[in-house]
Design a protein around this motif. Structure first.
Motif, mmCIF file in Angstrom:
data_model
loop_
_atom_site.group_PDB
_atom_site.id
_atom_site.type_symbol
_atom_site.label_atom_id
_atom_site.label_comp_id
_atom_site.label_asym_id
_atom_site.label_seq_id
_atom_site.Cartn_x
_atom_site.Cartn_y
_atom_site.Cartn_z
ATOM 1 N N ILE A 46 67.957 32.022 -35.806
ATOM 2 C CA ILE A 46 67.287 32.959 -36.042
ATOM 3 C C ILE A 46 68.420 33.756 -36.854
ATOM 4 C CG2 ILE A 46 65.794 33.068 -33.989
ATOM 5 C CD1 ILE A 46 67.820 34.944 -32.913
ATOM 6 N N GLU A 47 68.009 34.760 -37.593
ATOM 7 C CA GLU A 47 68.777 35.898 -38.553
ATOM 8 C C GLU A 47 69.944 36.374 -37.747
ATOM 9 O OE1 GLU A 47 66.689 38.938 -40.312
ATOM 10 O OE2 GLU A 47 65.173 37.609 -41.106
ATOM 11 N N GLU A 48 70.007 36.642 -36.439
ATOM 12 C CA GLU A 48 71.055 37.032 -35.659
ATOM 13 C C GLU A 48 72.053 36.117 -35.483
ATOM 14 O OE1 GLU A 48 67.877 37.270 -34.864
ATOM 15 O OE2 GLU A 48 67.828 39.718 -34.997
ATOM 16 N N GLY A 49 71.934 34.750 -35.979
ATOM 17 C CA GLY A 49 72.747 33.583 -35.672
ATOM 18 C C GLY A 49 72.632 32.729 -34.618
ATOM 19 N N THR A 106 73.423 27.921 -29.376
ATOM 20 C CA THR A 106 74.463 28.542 -30.077
ATOM 21 C C THR A 106 75.877 28.213 -29.110
ATOM 22 O OG1 THR A 106 73.216 30.189 -30.837
ATOM 23 C CG2 THR A 106 75.436 30.697 -30.993
ATOM 24 N N ASP A 107 77.102 27.946 -29.803
ATOM 25 C CA ASP A 107 78.275 27.850 -29.284
ATOM 26 C C ASP A 107 78.761 29.222 -28.886
ATOM 27 O OD1 ASP A 107 78.629 25.276 -29.918
ATOM 28 O OD2 ASP A 107 79.329 25.220 -31.707
ATOM 29 N N ALA A 148 80.803 39.597 -33.313
ATOM 30 C CA ALA A 148 81.745 39.927 -32.312
ATOM 31 C C ALA A 148 81.602 39.426 -30.777
ATOM 32 C CB ALA A 148 81.679 41.364 -32.209
ATOM 33 N N ALA A 149 80.027 39.455 -30.630
ATOM 34 C CA ALA A 149 79.661 38.778 -29.291
ATOM 35 C C ALA A 149 78.836 37.418 -29.682
ATOM 36 C CB ALA A 149 78.793 39.906 -28.586
ATOM 37 N N PRO A 150 78.841 36.394 -28.912
ATOM 38 C CA PRO A 150 77.756 35.487 -28.993
ATOM 39 C C PRO A 150 76.345 35.810 -29.077
ATOM 40 C CG PRO A 150 79.277 35.043 -27.035
ATOM 41 C CD PRO A 150 79.587 36.683 -27.471
ATOM 42 N N GLY A 198 71.665 33.349 -22.996
ATOM 43 C CA GLY A 198 72.902 33.514 -23.867
ATOM 44 C C GLY A 198 73.106 31.986 -24.307
ATOM 45 N N PRO A 199 74.190 31.613 -25.028
ATOM 46 C CA PRO A 199 74.641 30.589 -25.541
ATOM 47 C C PRO A 199 74.536 29.348 -24.375
ATOM 48 C CG PRO A 199 76.144 32.152 -26.448
ATOM 49 C CD PRO A 199 75.247 32.976 -25.299
#
Length: 198
Positions: free
Chosen positions: A64-67, A93-94, A101-103, A184-185
């Motif tokens: 997604i765009e947020e990474g 996500t890792d 700044a935050a996962p 969360g990751p």
């Protein structure tokens, strides 16, 4: 039968030869906007499991765009008297993503499974079907001769079939996560539904 493009189970016949799913609705993941219809691919197909089911899984992944990177898996098991559909969504996500700044979190709405089941005829129901009574939570899908069981997607409700070309009498349902999901990751959410003959 299944439509891989939409991860939609389109047909399920029980041992008595009766078609139980309404076309084109069938069984399909819902409220899962991050996965496009074209993203699903066949992951695995098993002709016969130890329990005697035909089973297959579909897989999709993306970013997604947020990474946040995500992965989704839909697992289907077809038995003579039961069908089970399990949906799994994970934030792949890792912990540390460059430039963040935050996962990044994966924000999902109340995802789940939507289904459309054919109502049984009066002959099949031995004249016991009362179509004048609107089904409640306890007797959801009563006129279909099926029972809905859920795990994880425990918030269930009737839905009005909205699919174009839906002419056969049917009942619709949604089995959803009880609250919106934030992953969360490394976190995963899993839920499933089973339809069983009564």
């Amino acid at each position: 039968n299944v439509s891989v493009q939409e991860a939609r189970v389109t047909s399920w016949q029980t041992r008595d030869g009766v078609e139980r799913l309404a076309a084109p609705g069938g069984l399909i993941p819902c409220n899962l906007e991050l996965v496009s219809a074209e993203a699903w691919d066949i992951e695995q197909l098993i002709n016969s499991t130890a329990e005697g089911a035909v089973a297959f899984s579909l897989f999709a992944e993306g970013t997604i765009e947020e990474g946040a990177s995500w992965a989704a898996r839909l697992m289907v098991s077809l038995f003579p008297e039961r069908v089970t559909v399990e949906l799994e969504v994970a934030n792949m996500t890792d912990e540390g993503v460059p430039g963040h700044a935050a996962p990044p979190q994966l924000q999902l709405s109340r995802c789940g499974i939507r289904g459309h089941c054919l109502t049984t005829s009066r002959e099949i129901a031995d004249g016991q079907m009362d179509v004048s009574k609107a089904p409640g939570k306890q007797d959801m899908l009563q006129s279909t001769g099926l029972k809905l069981l859920t795990t994880g997607f425990t918030s269930t409700d009737d839905v009005i079939p909205e699919e174009e070309g839906q002419h056969a009498p049917c009942e619709g349902f949604e089995a959803l996560a009880p609250t919106p999901i934030i992953l969360g990751p490394g976190e995963t959410v899993t839920g499933s539904i089973s339809l069983e003959t009564t």
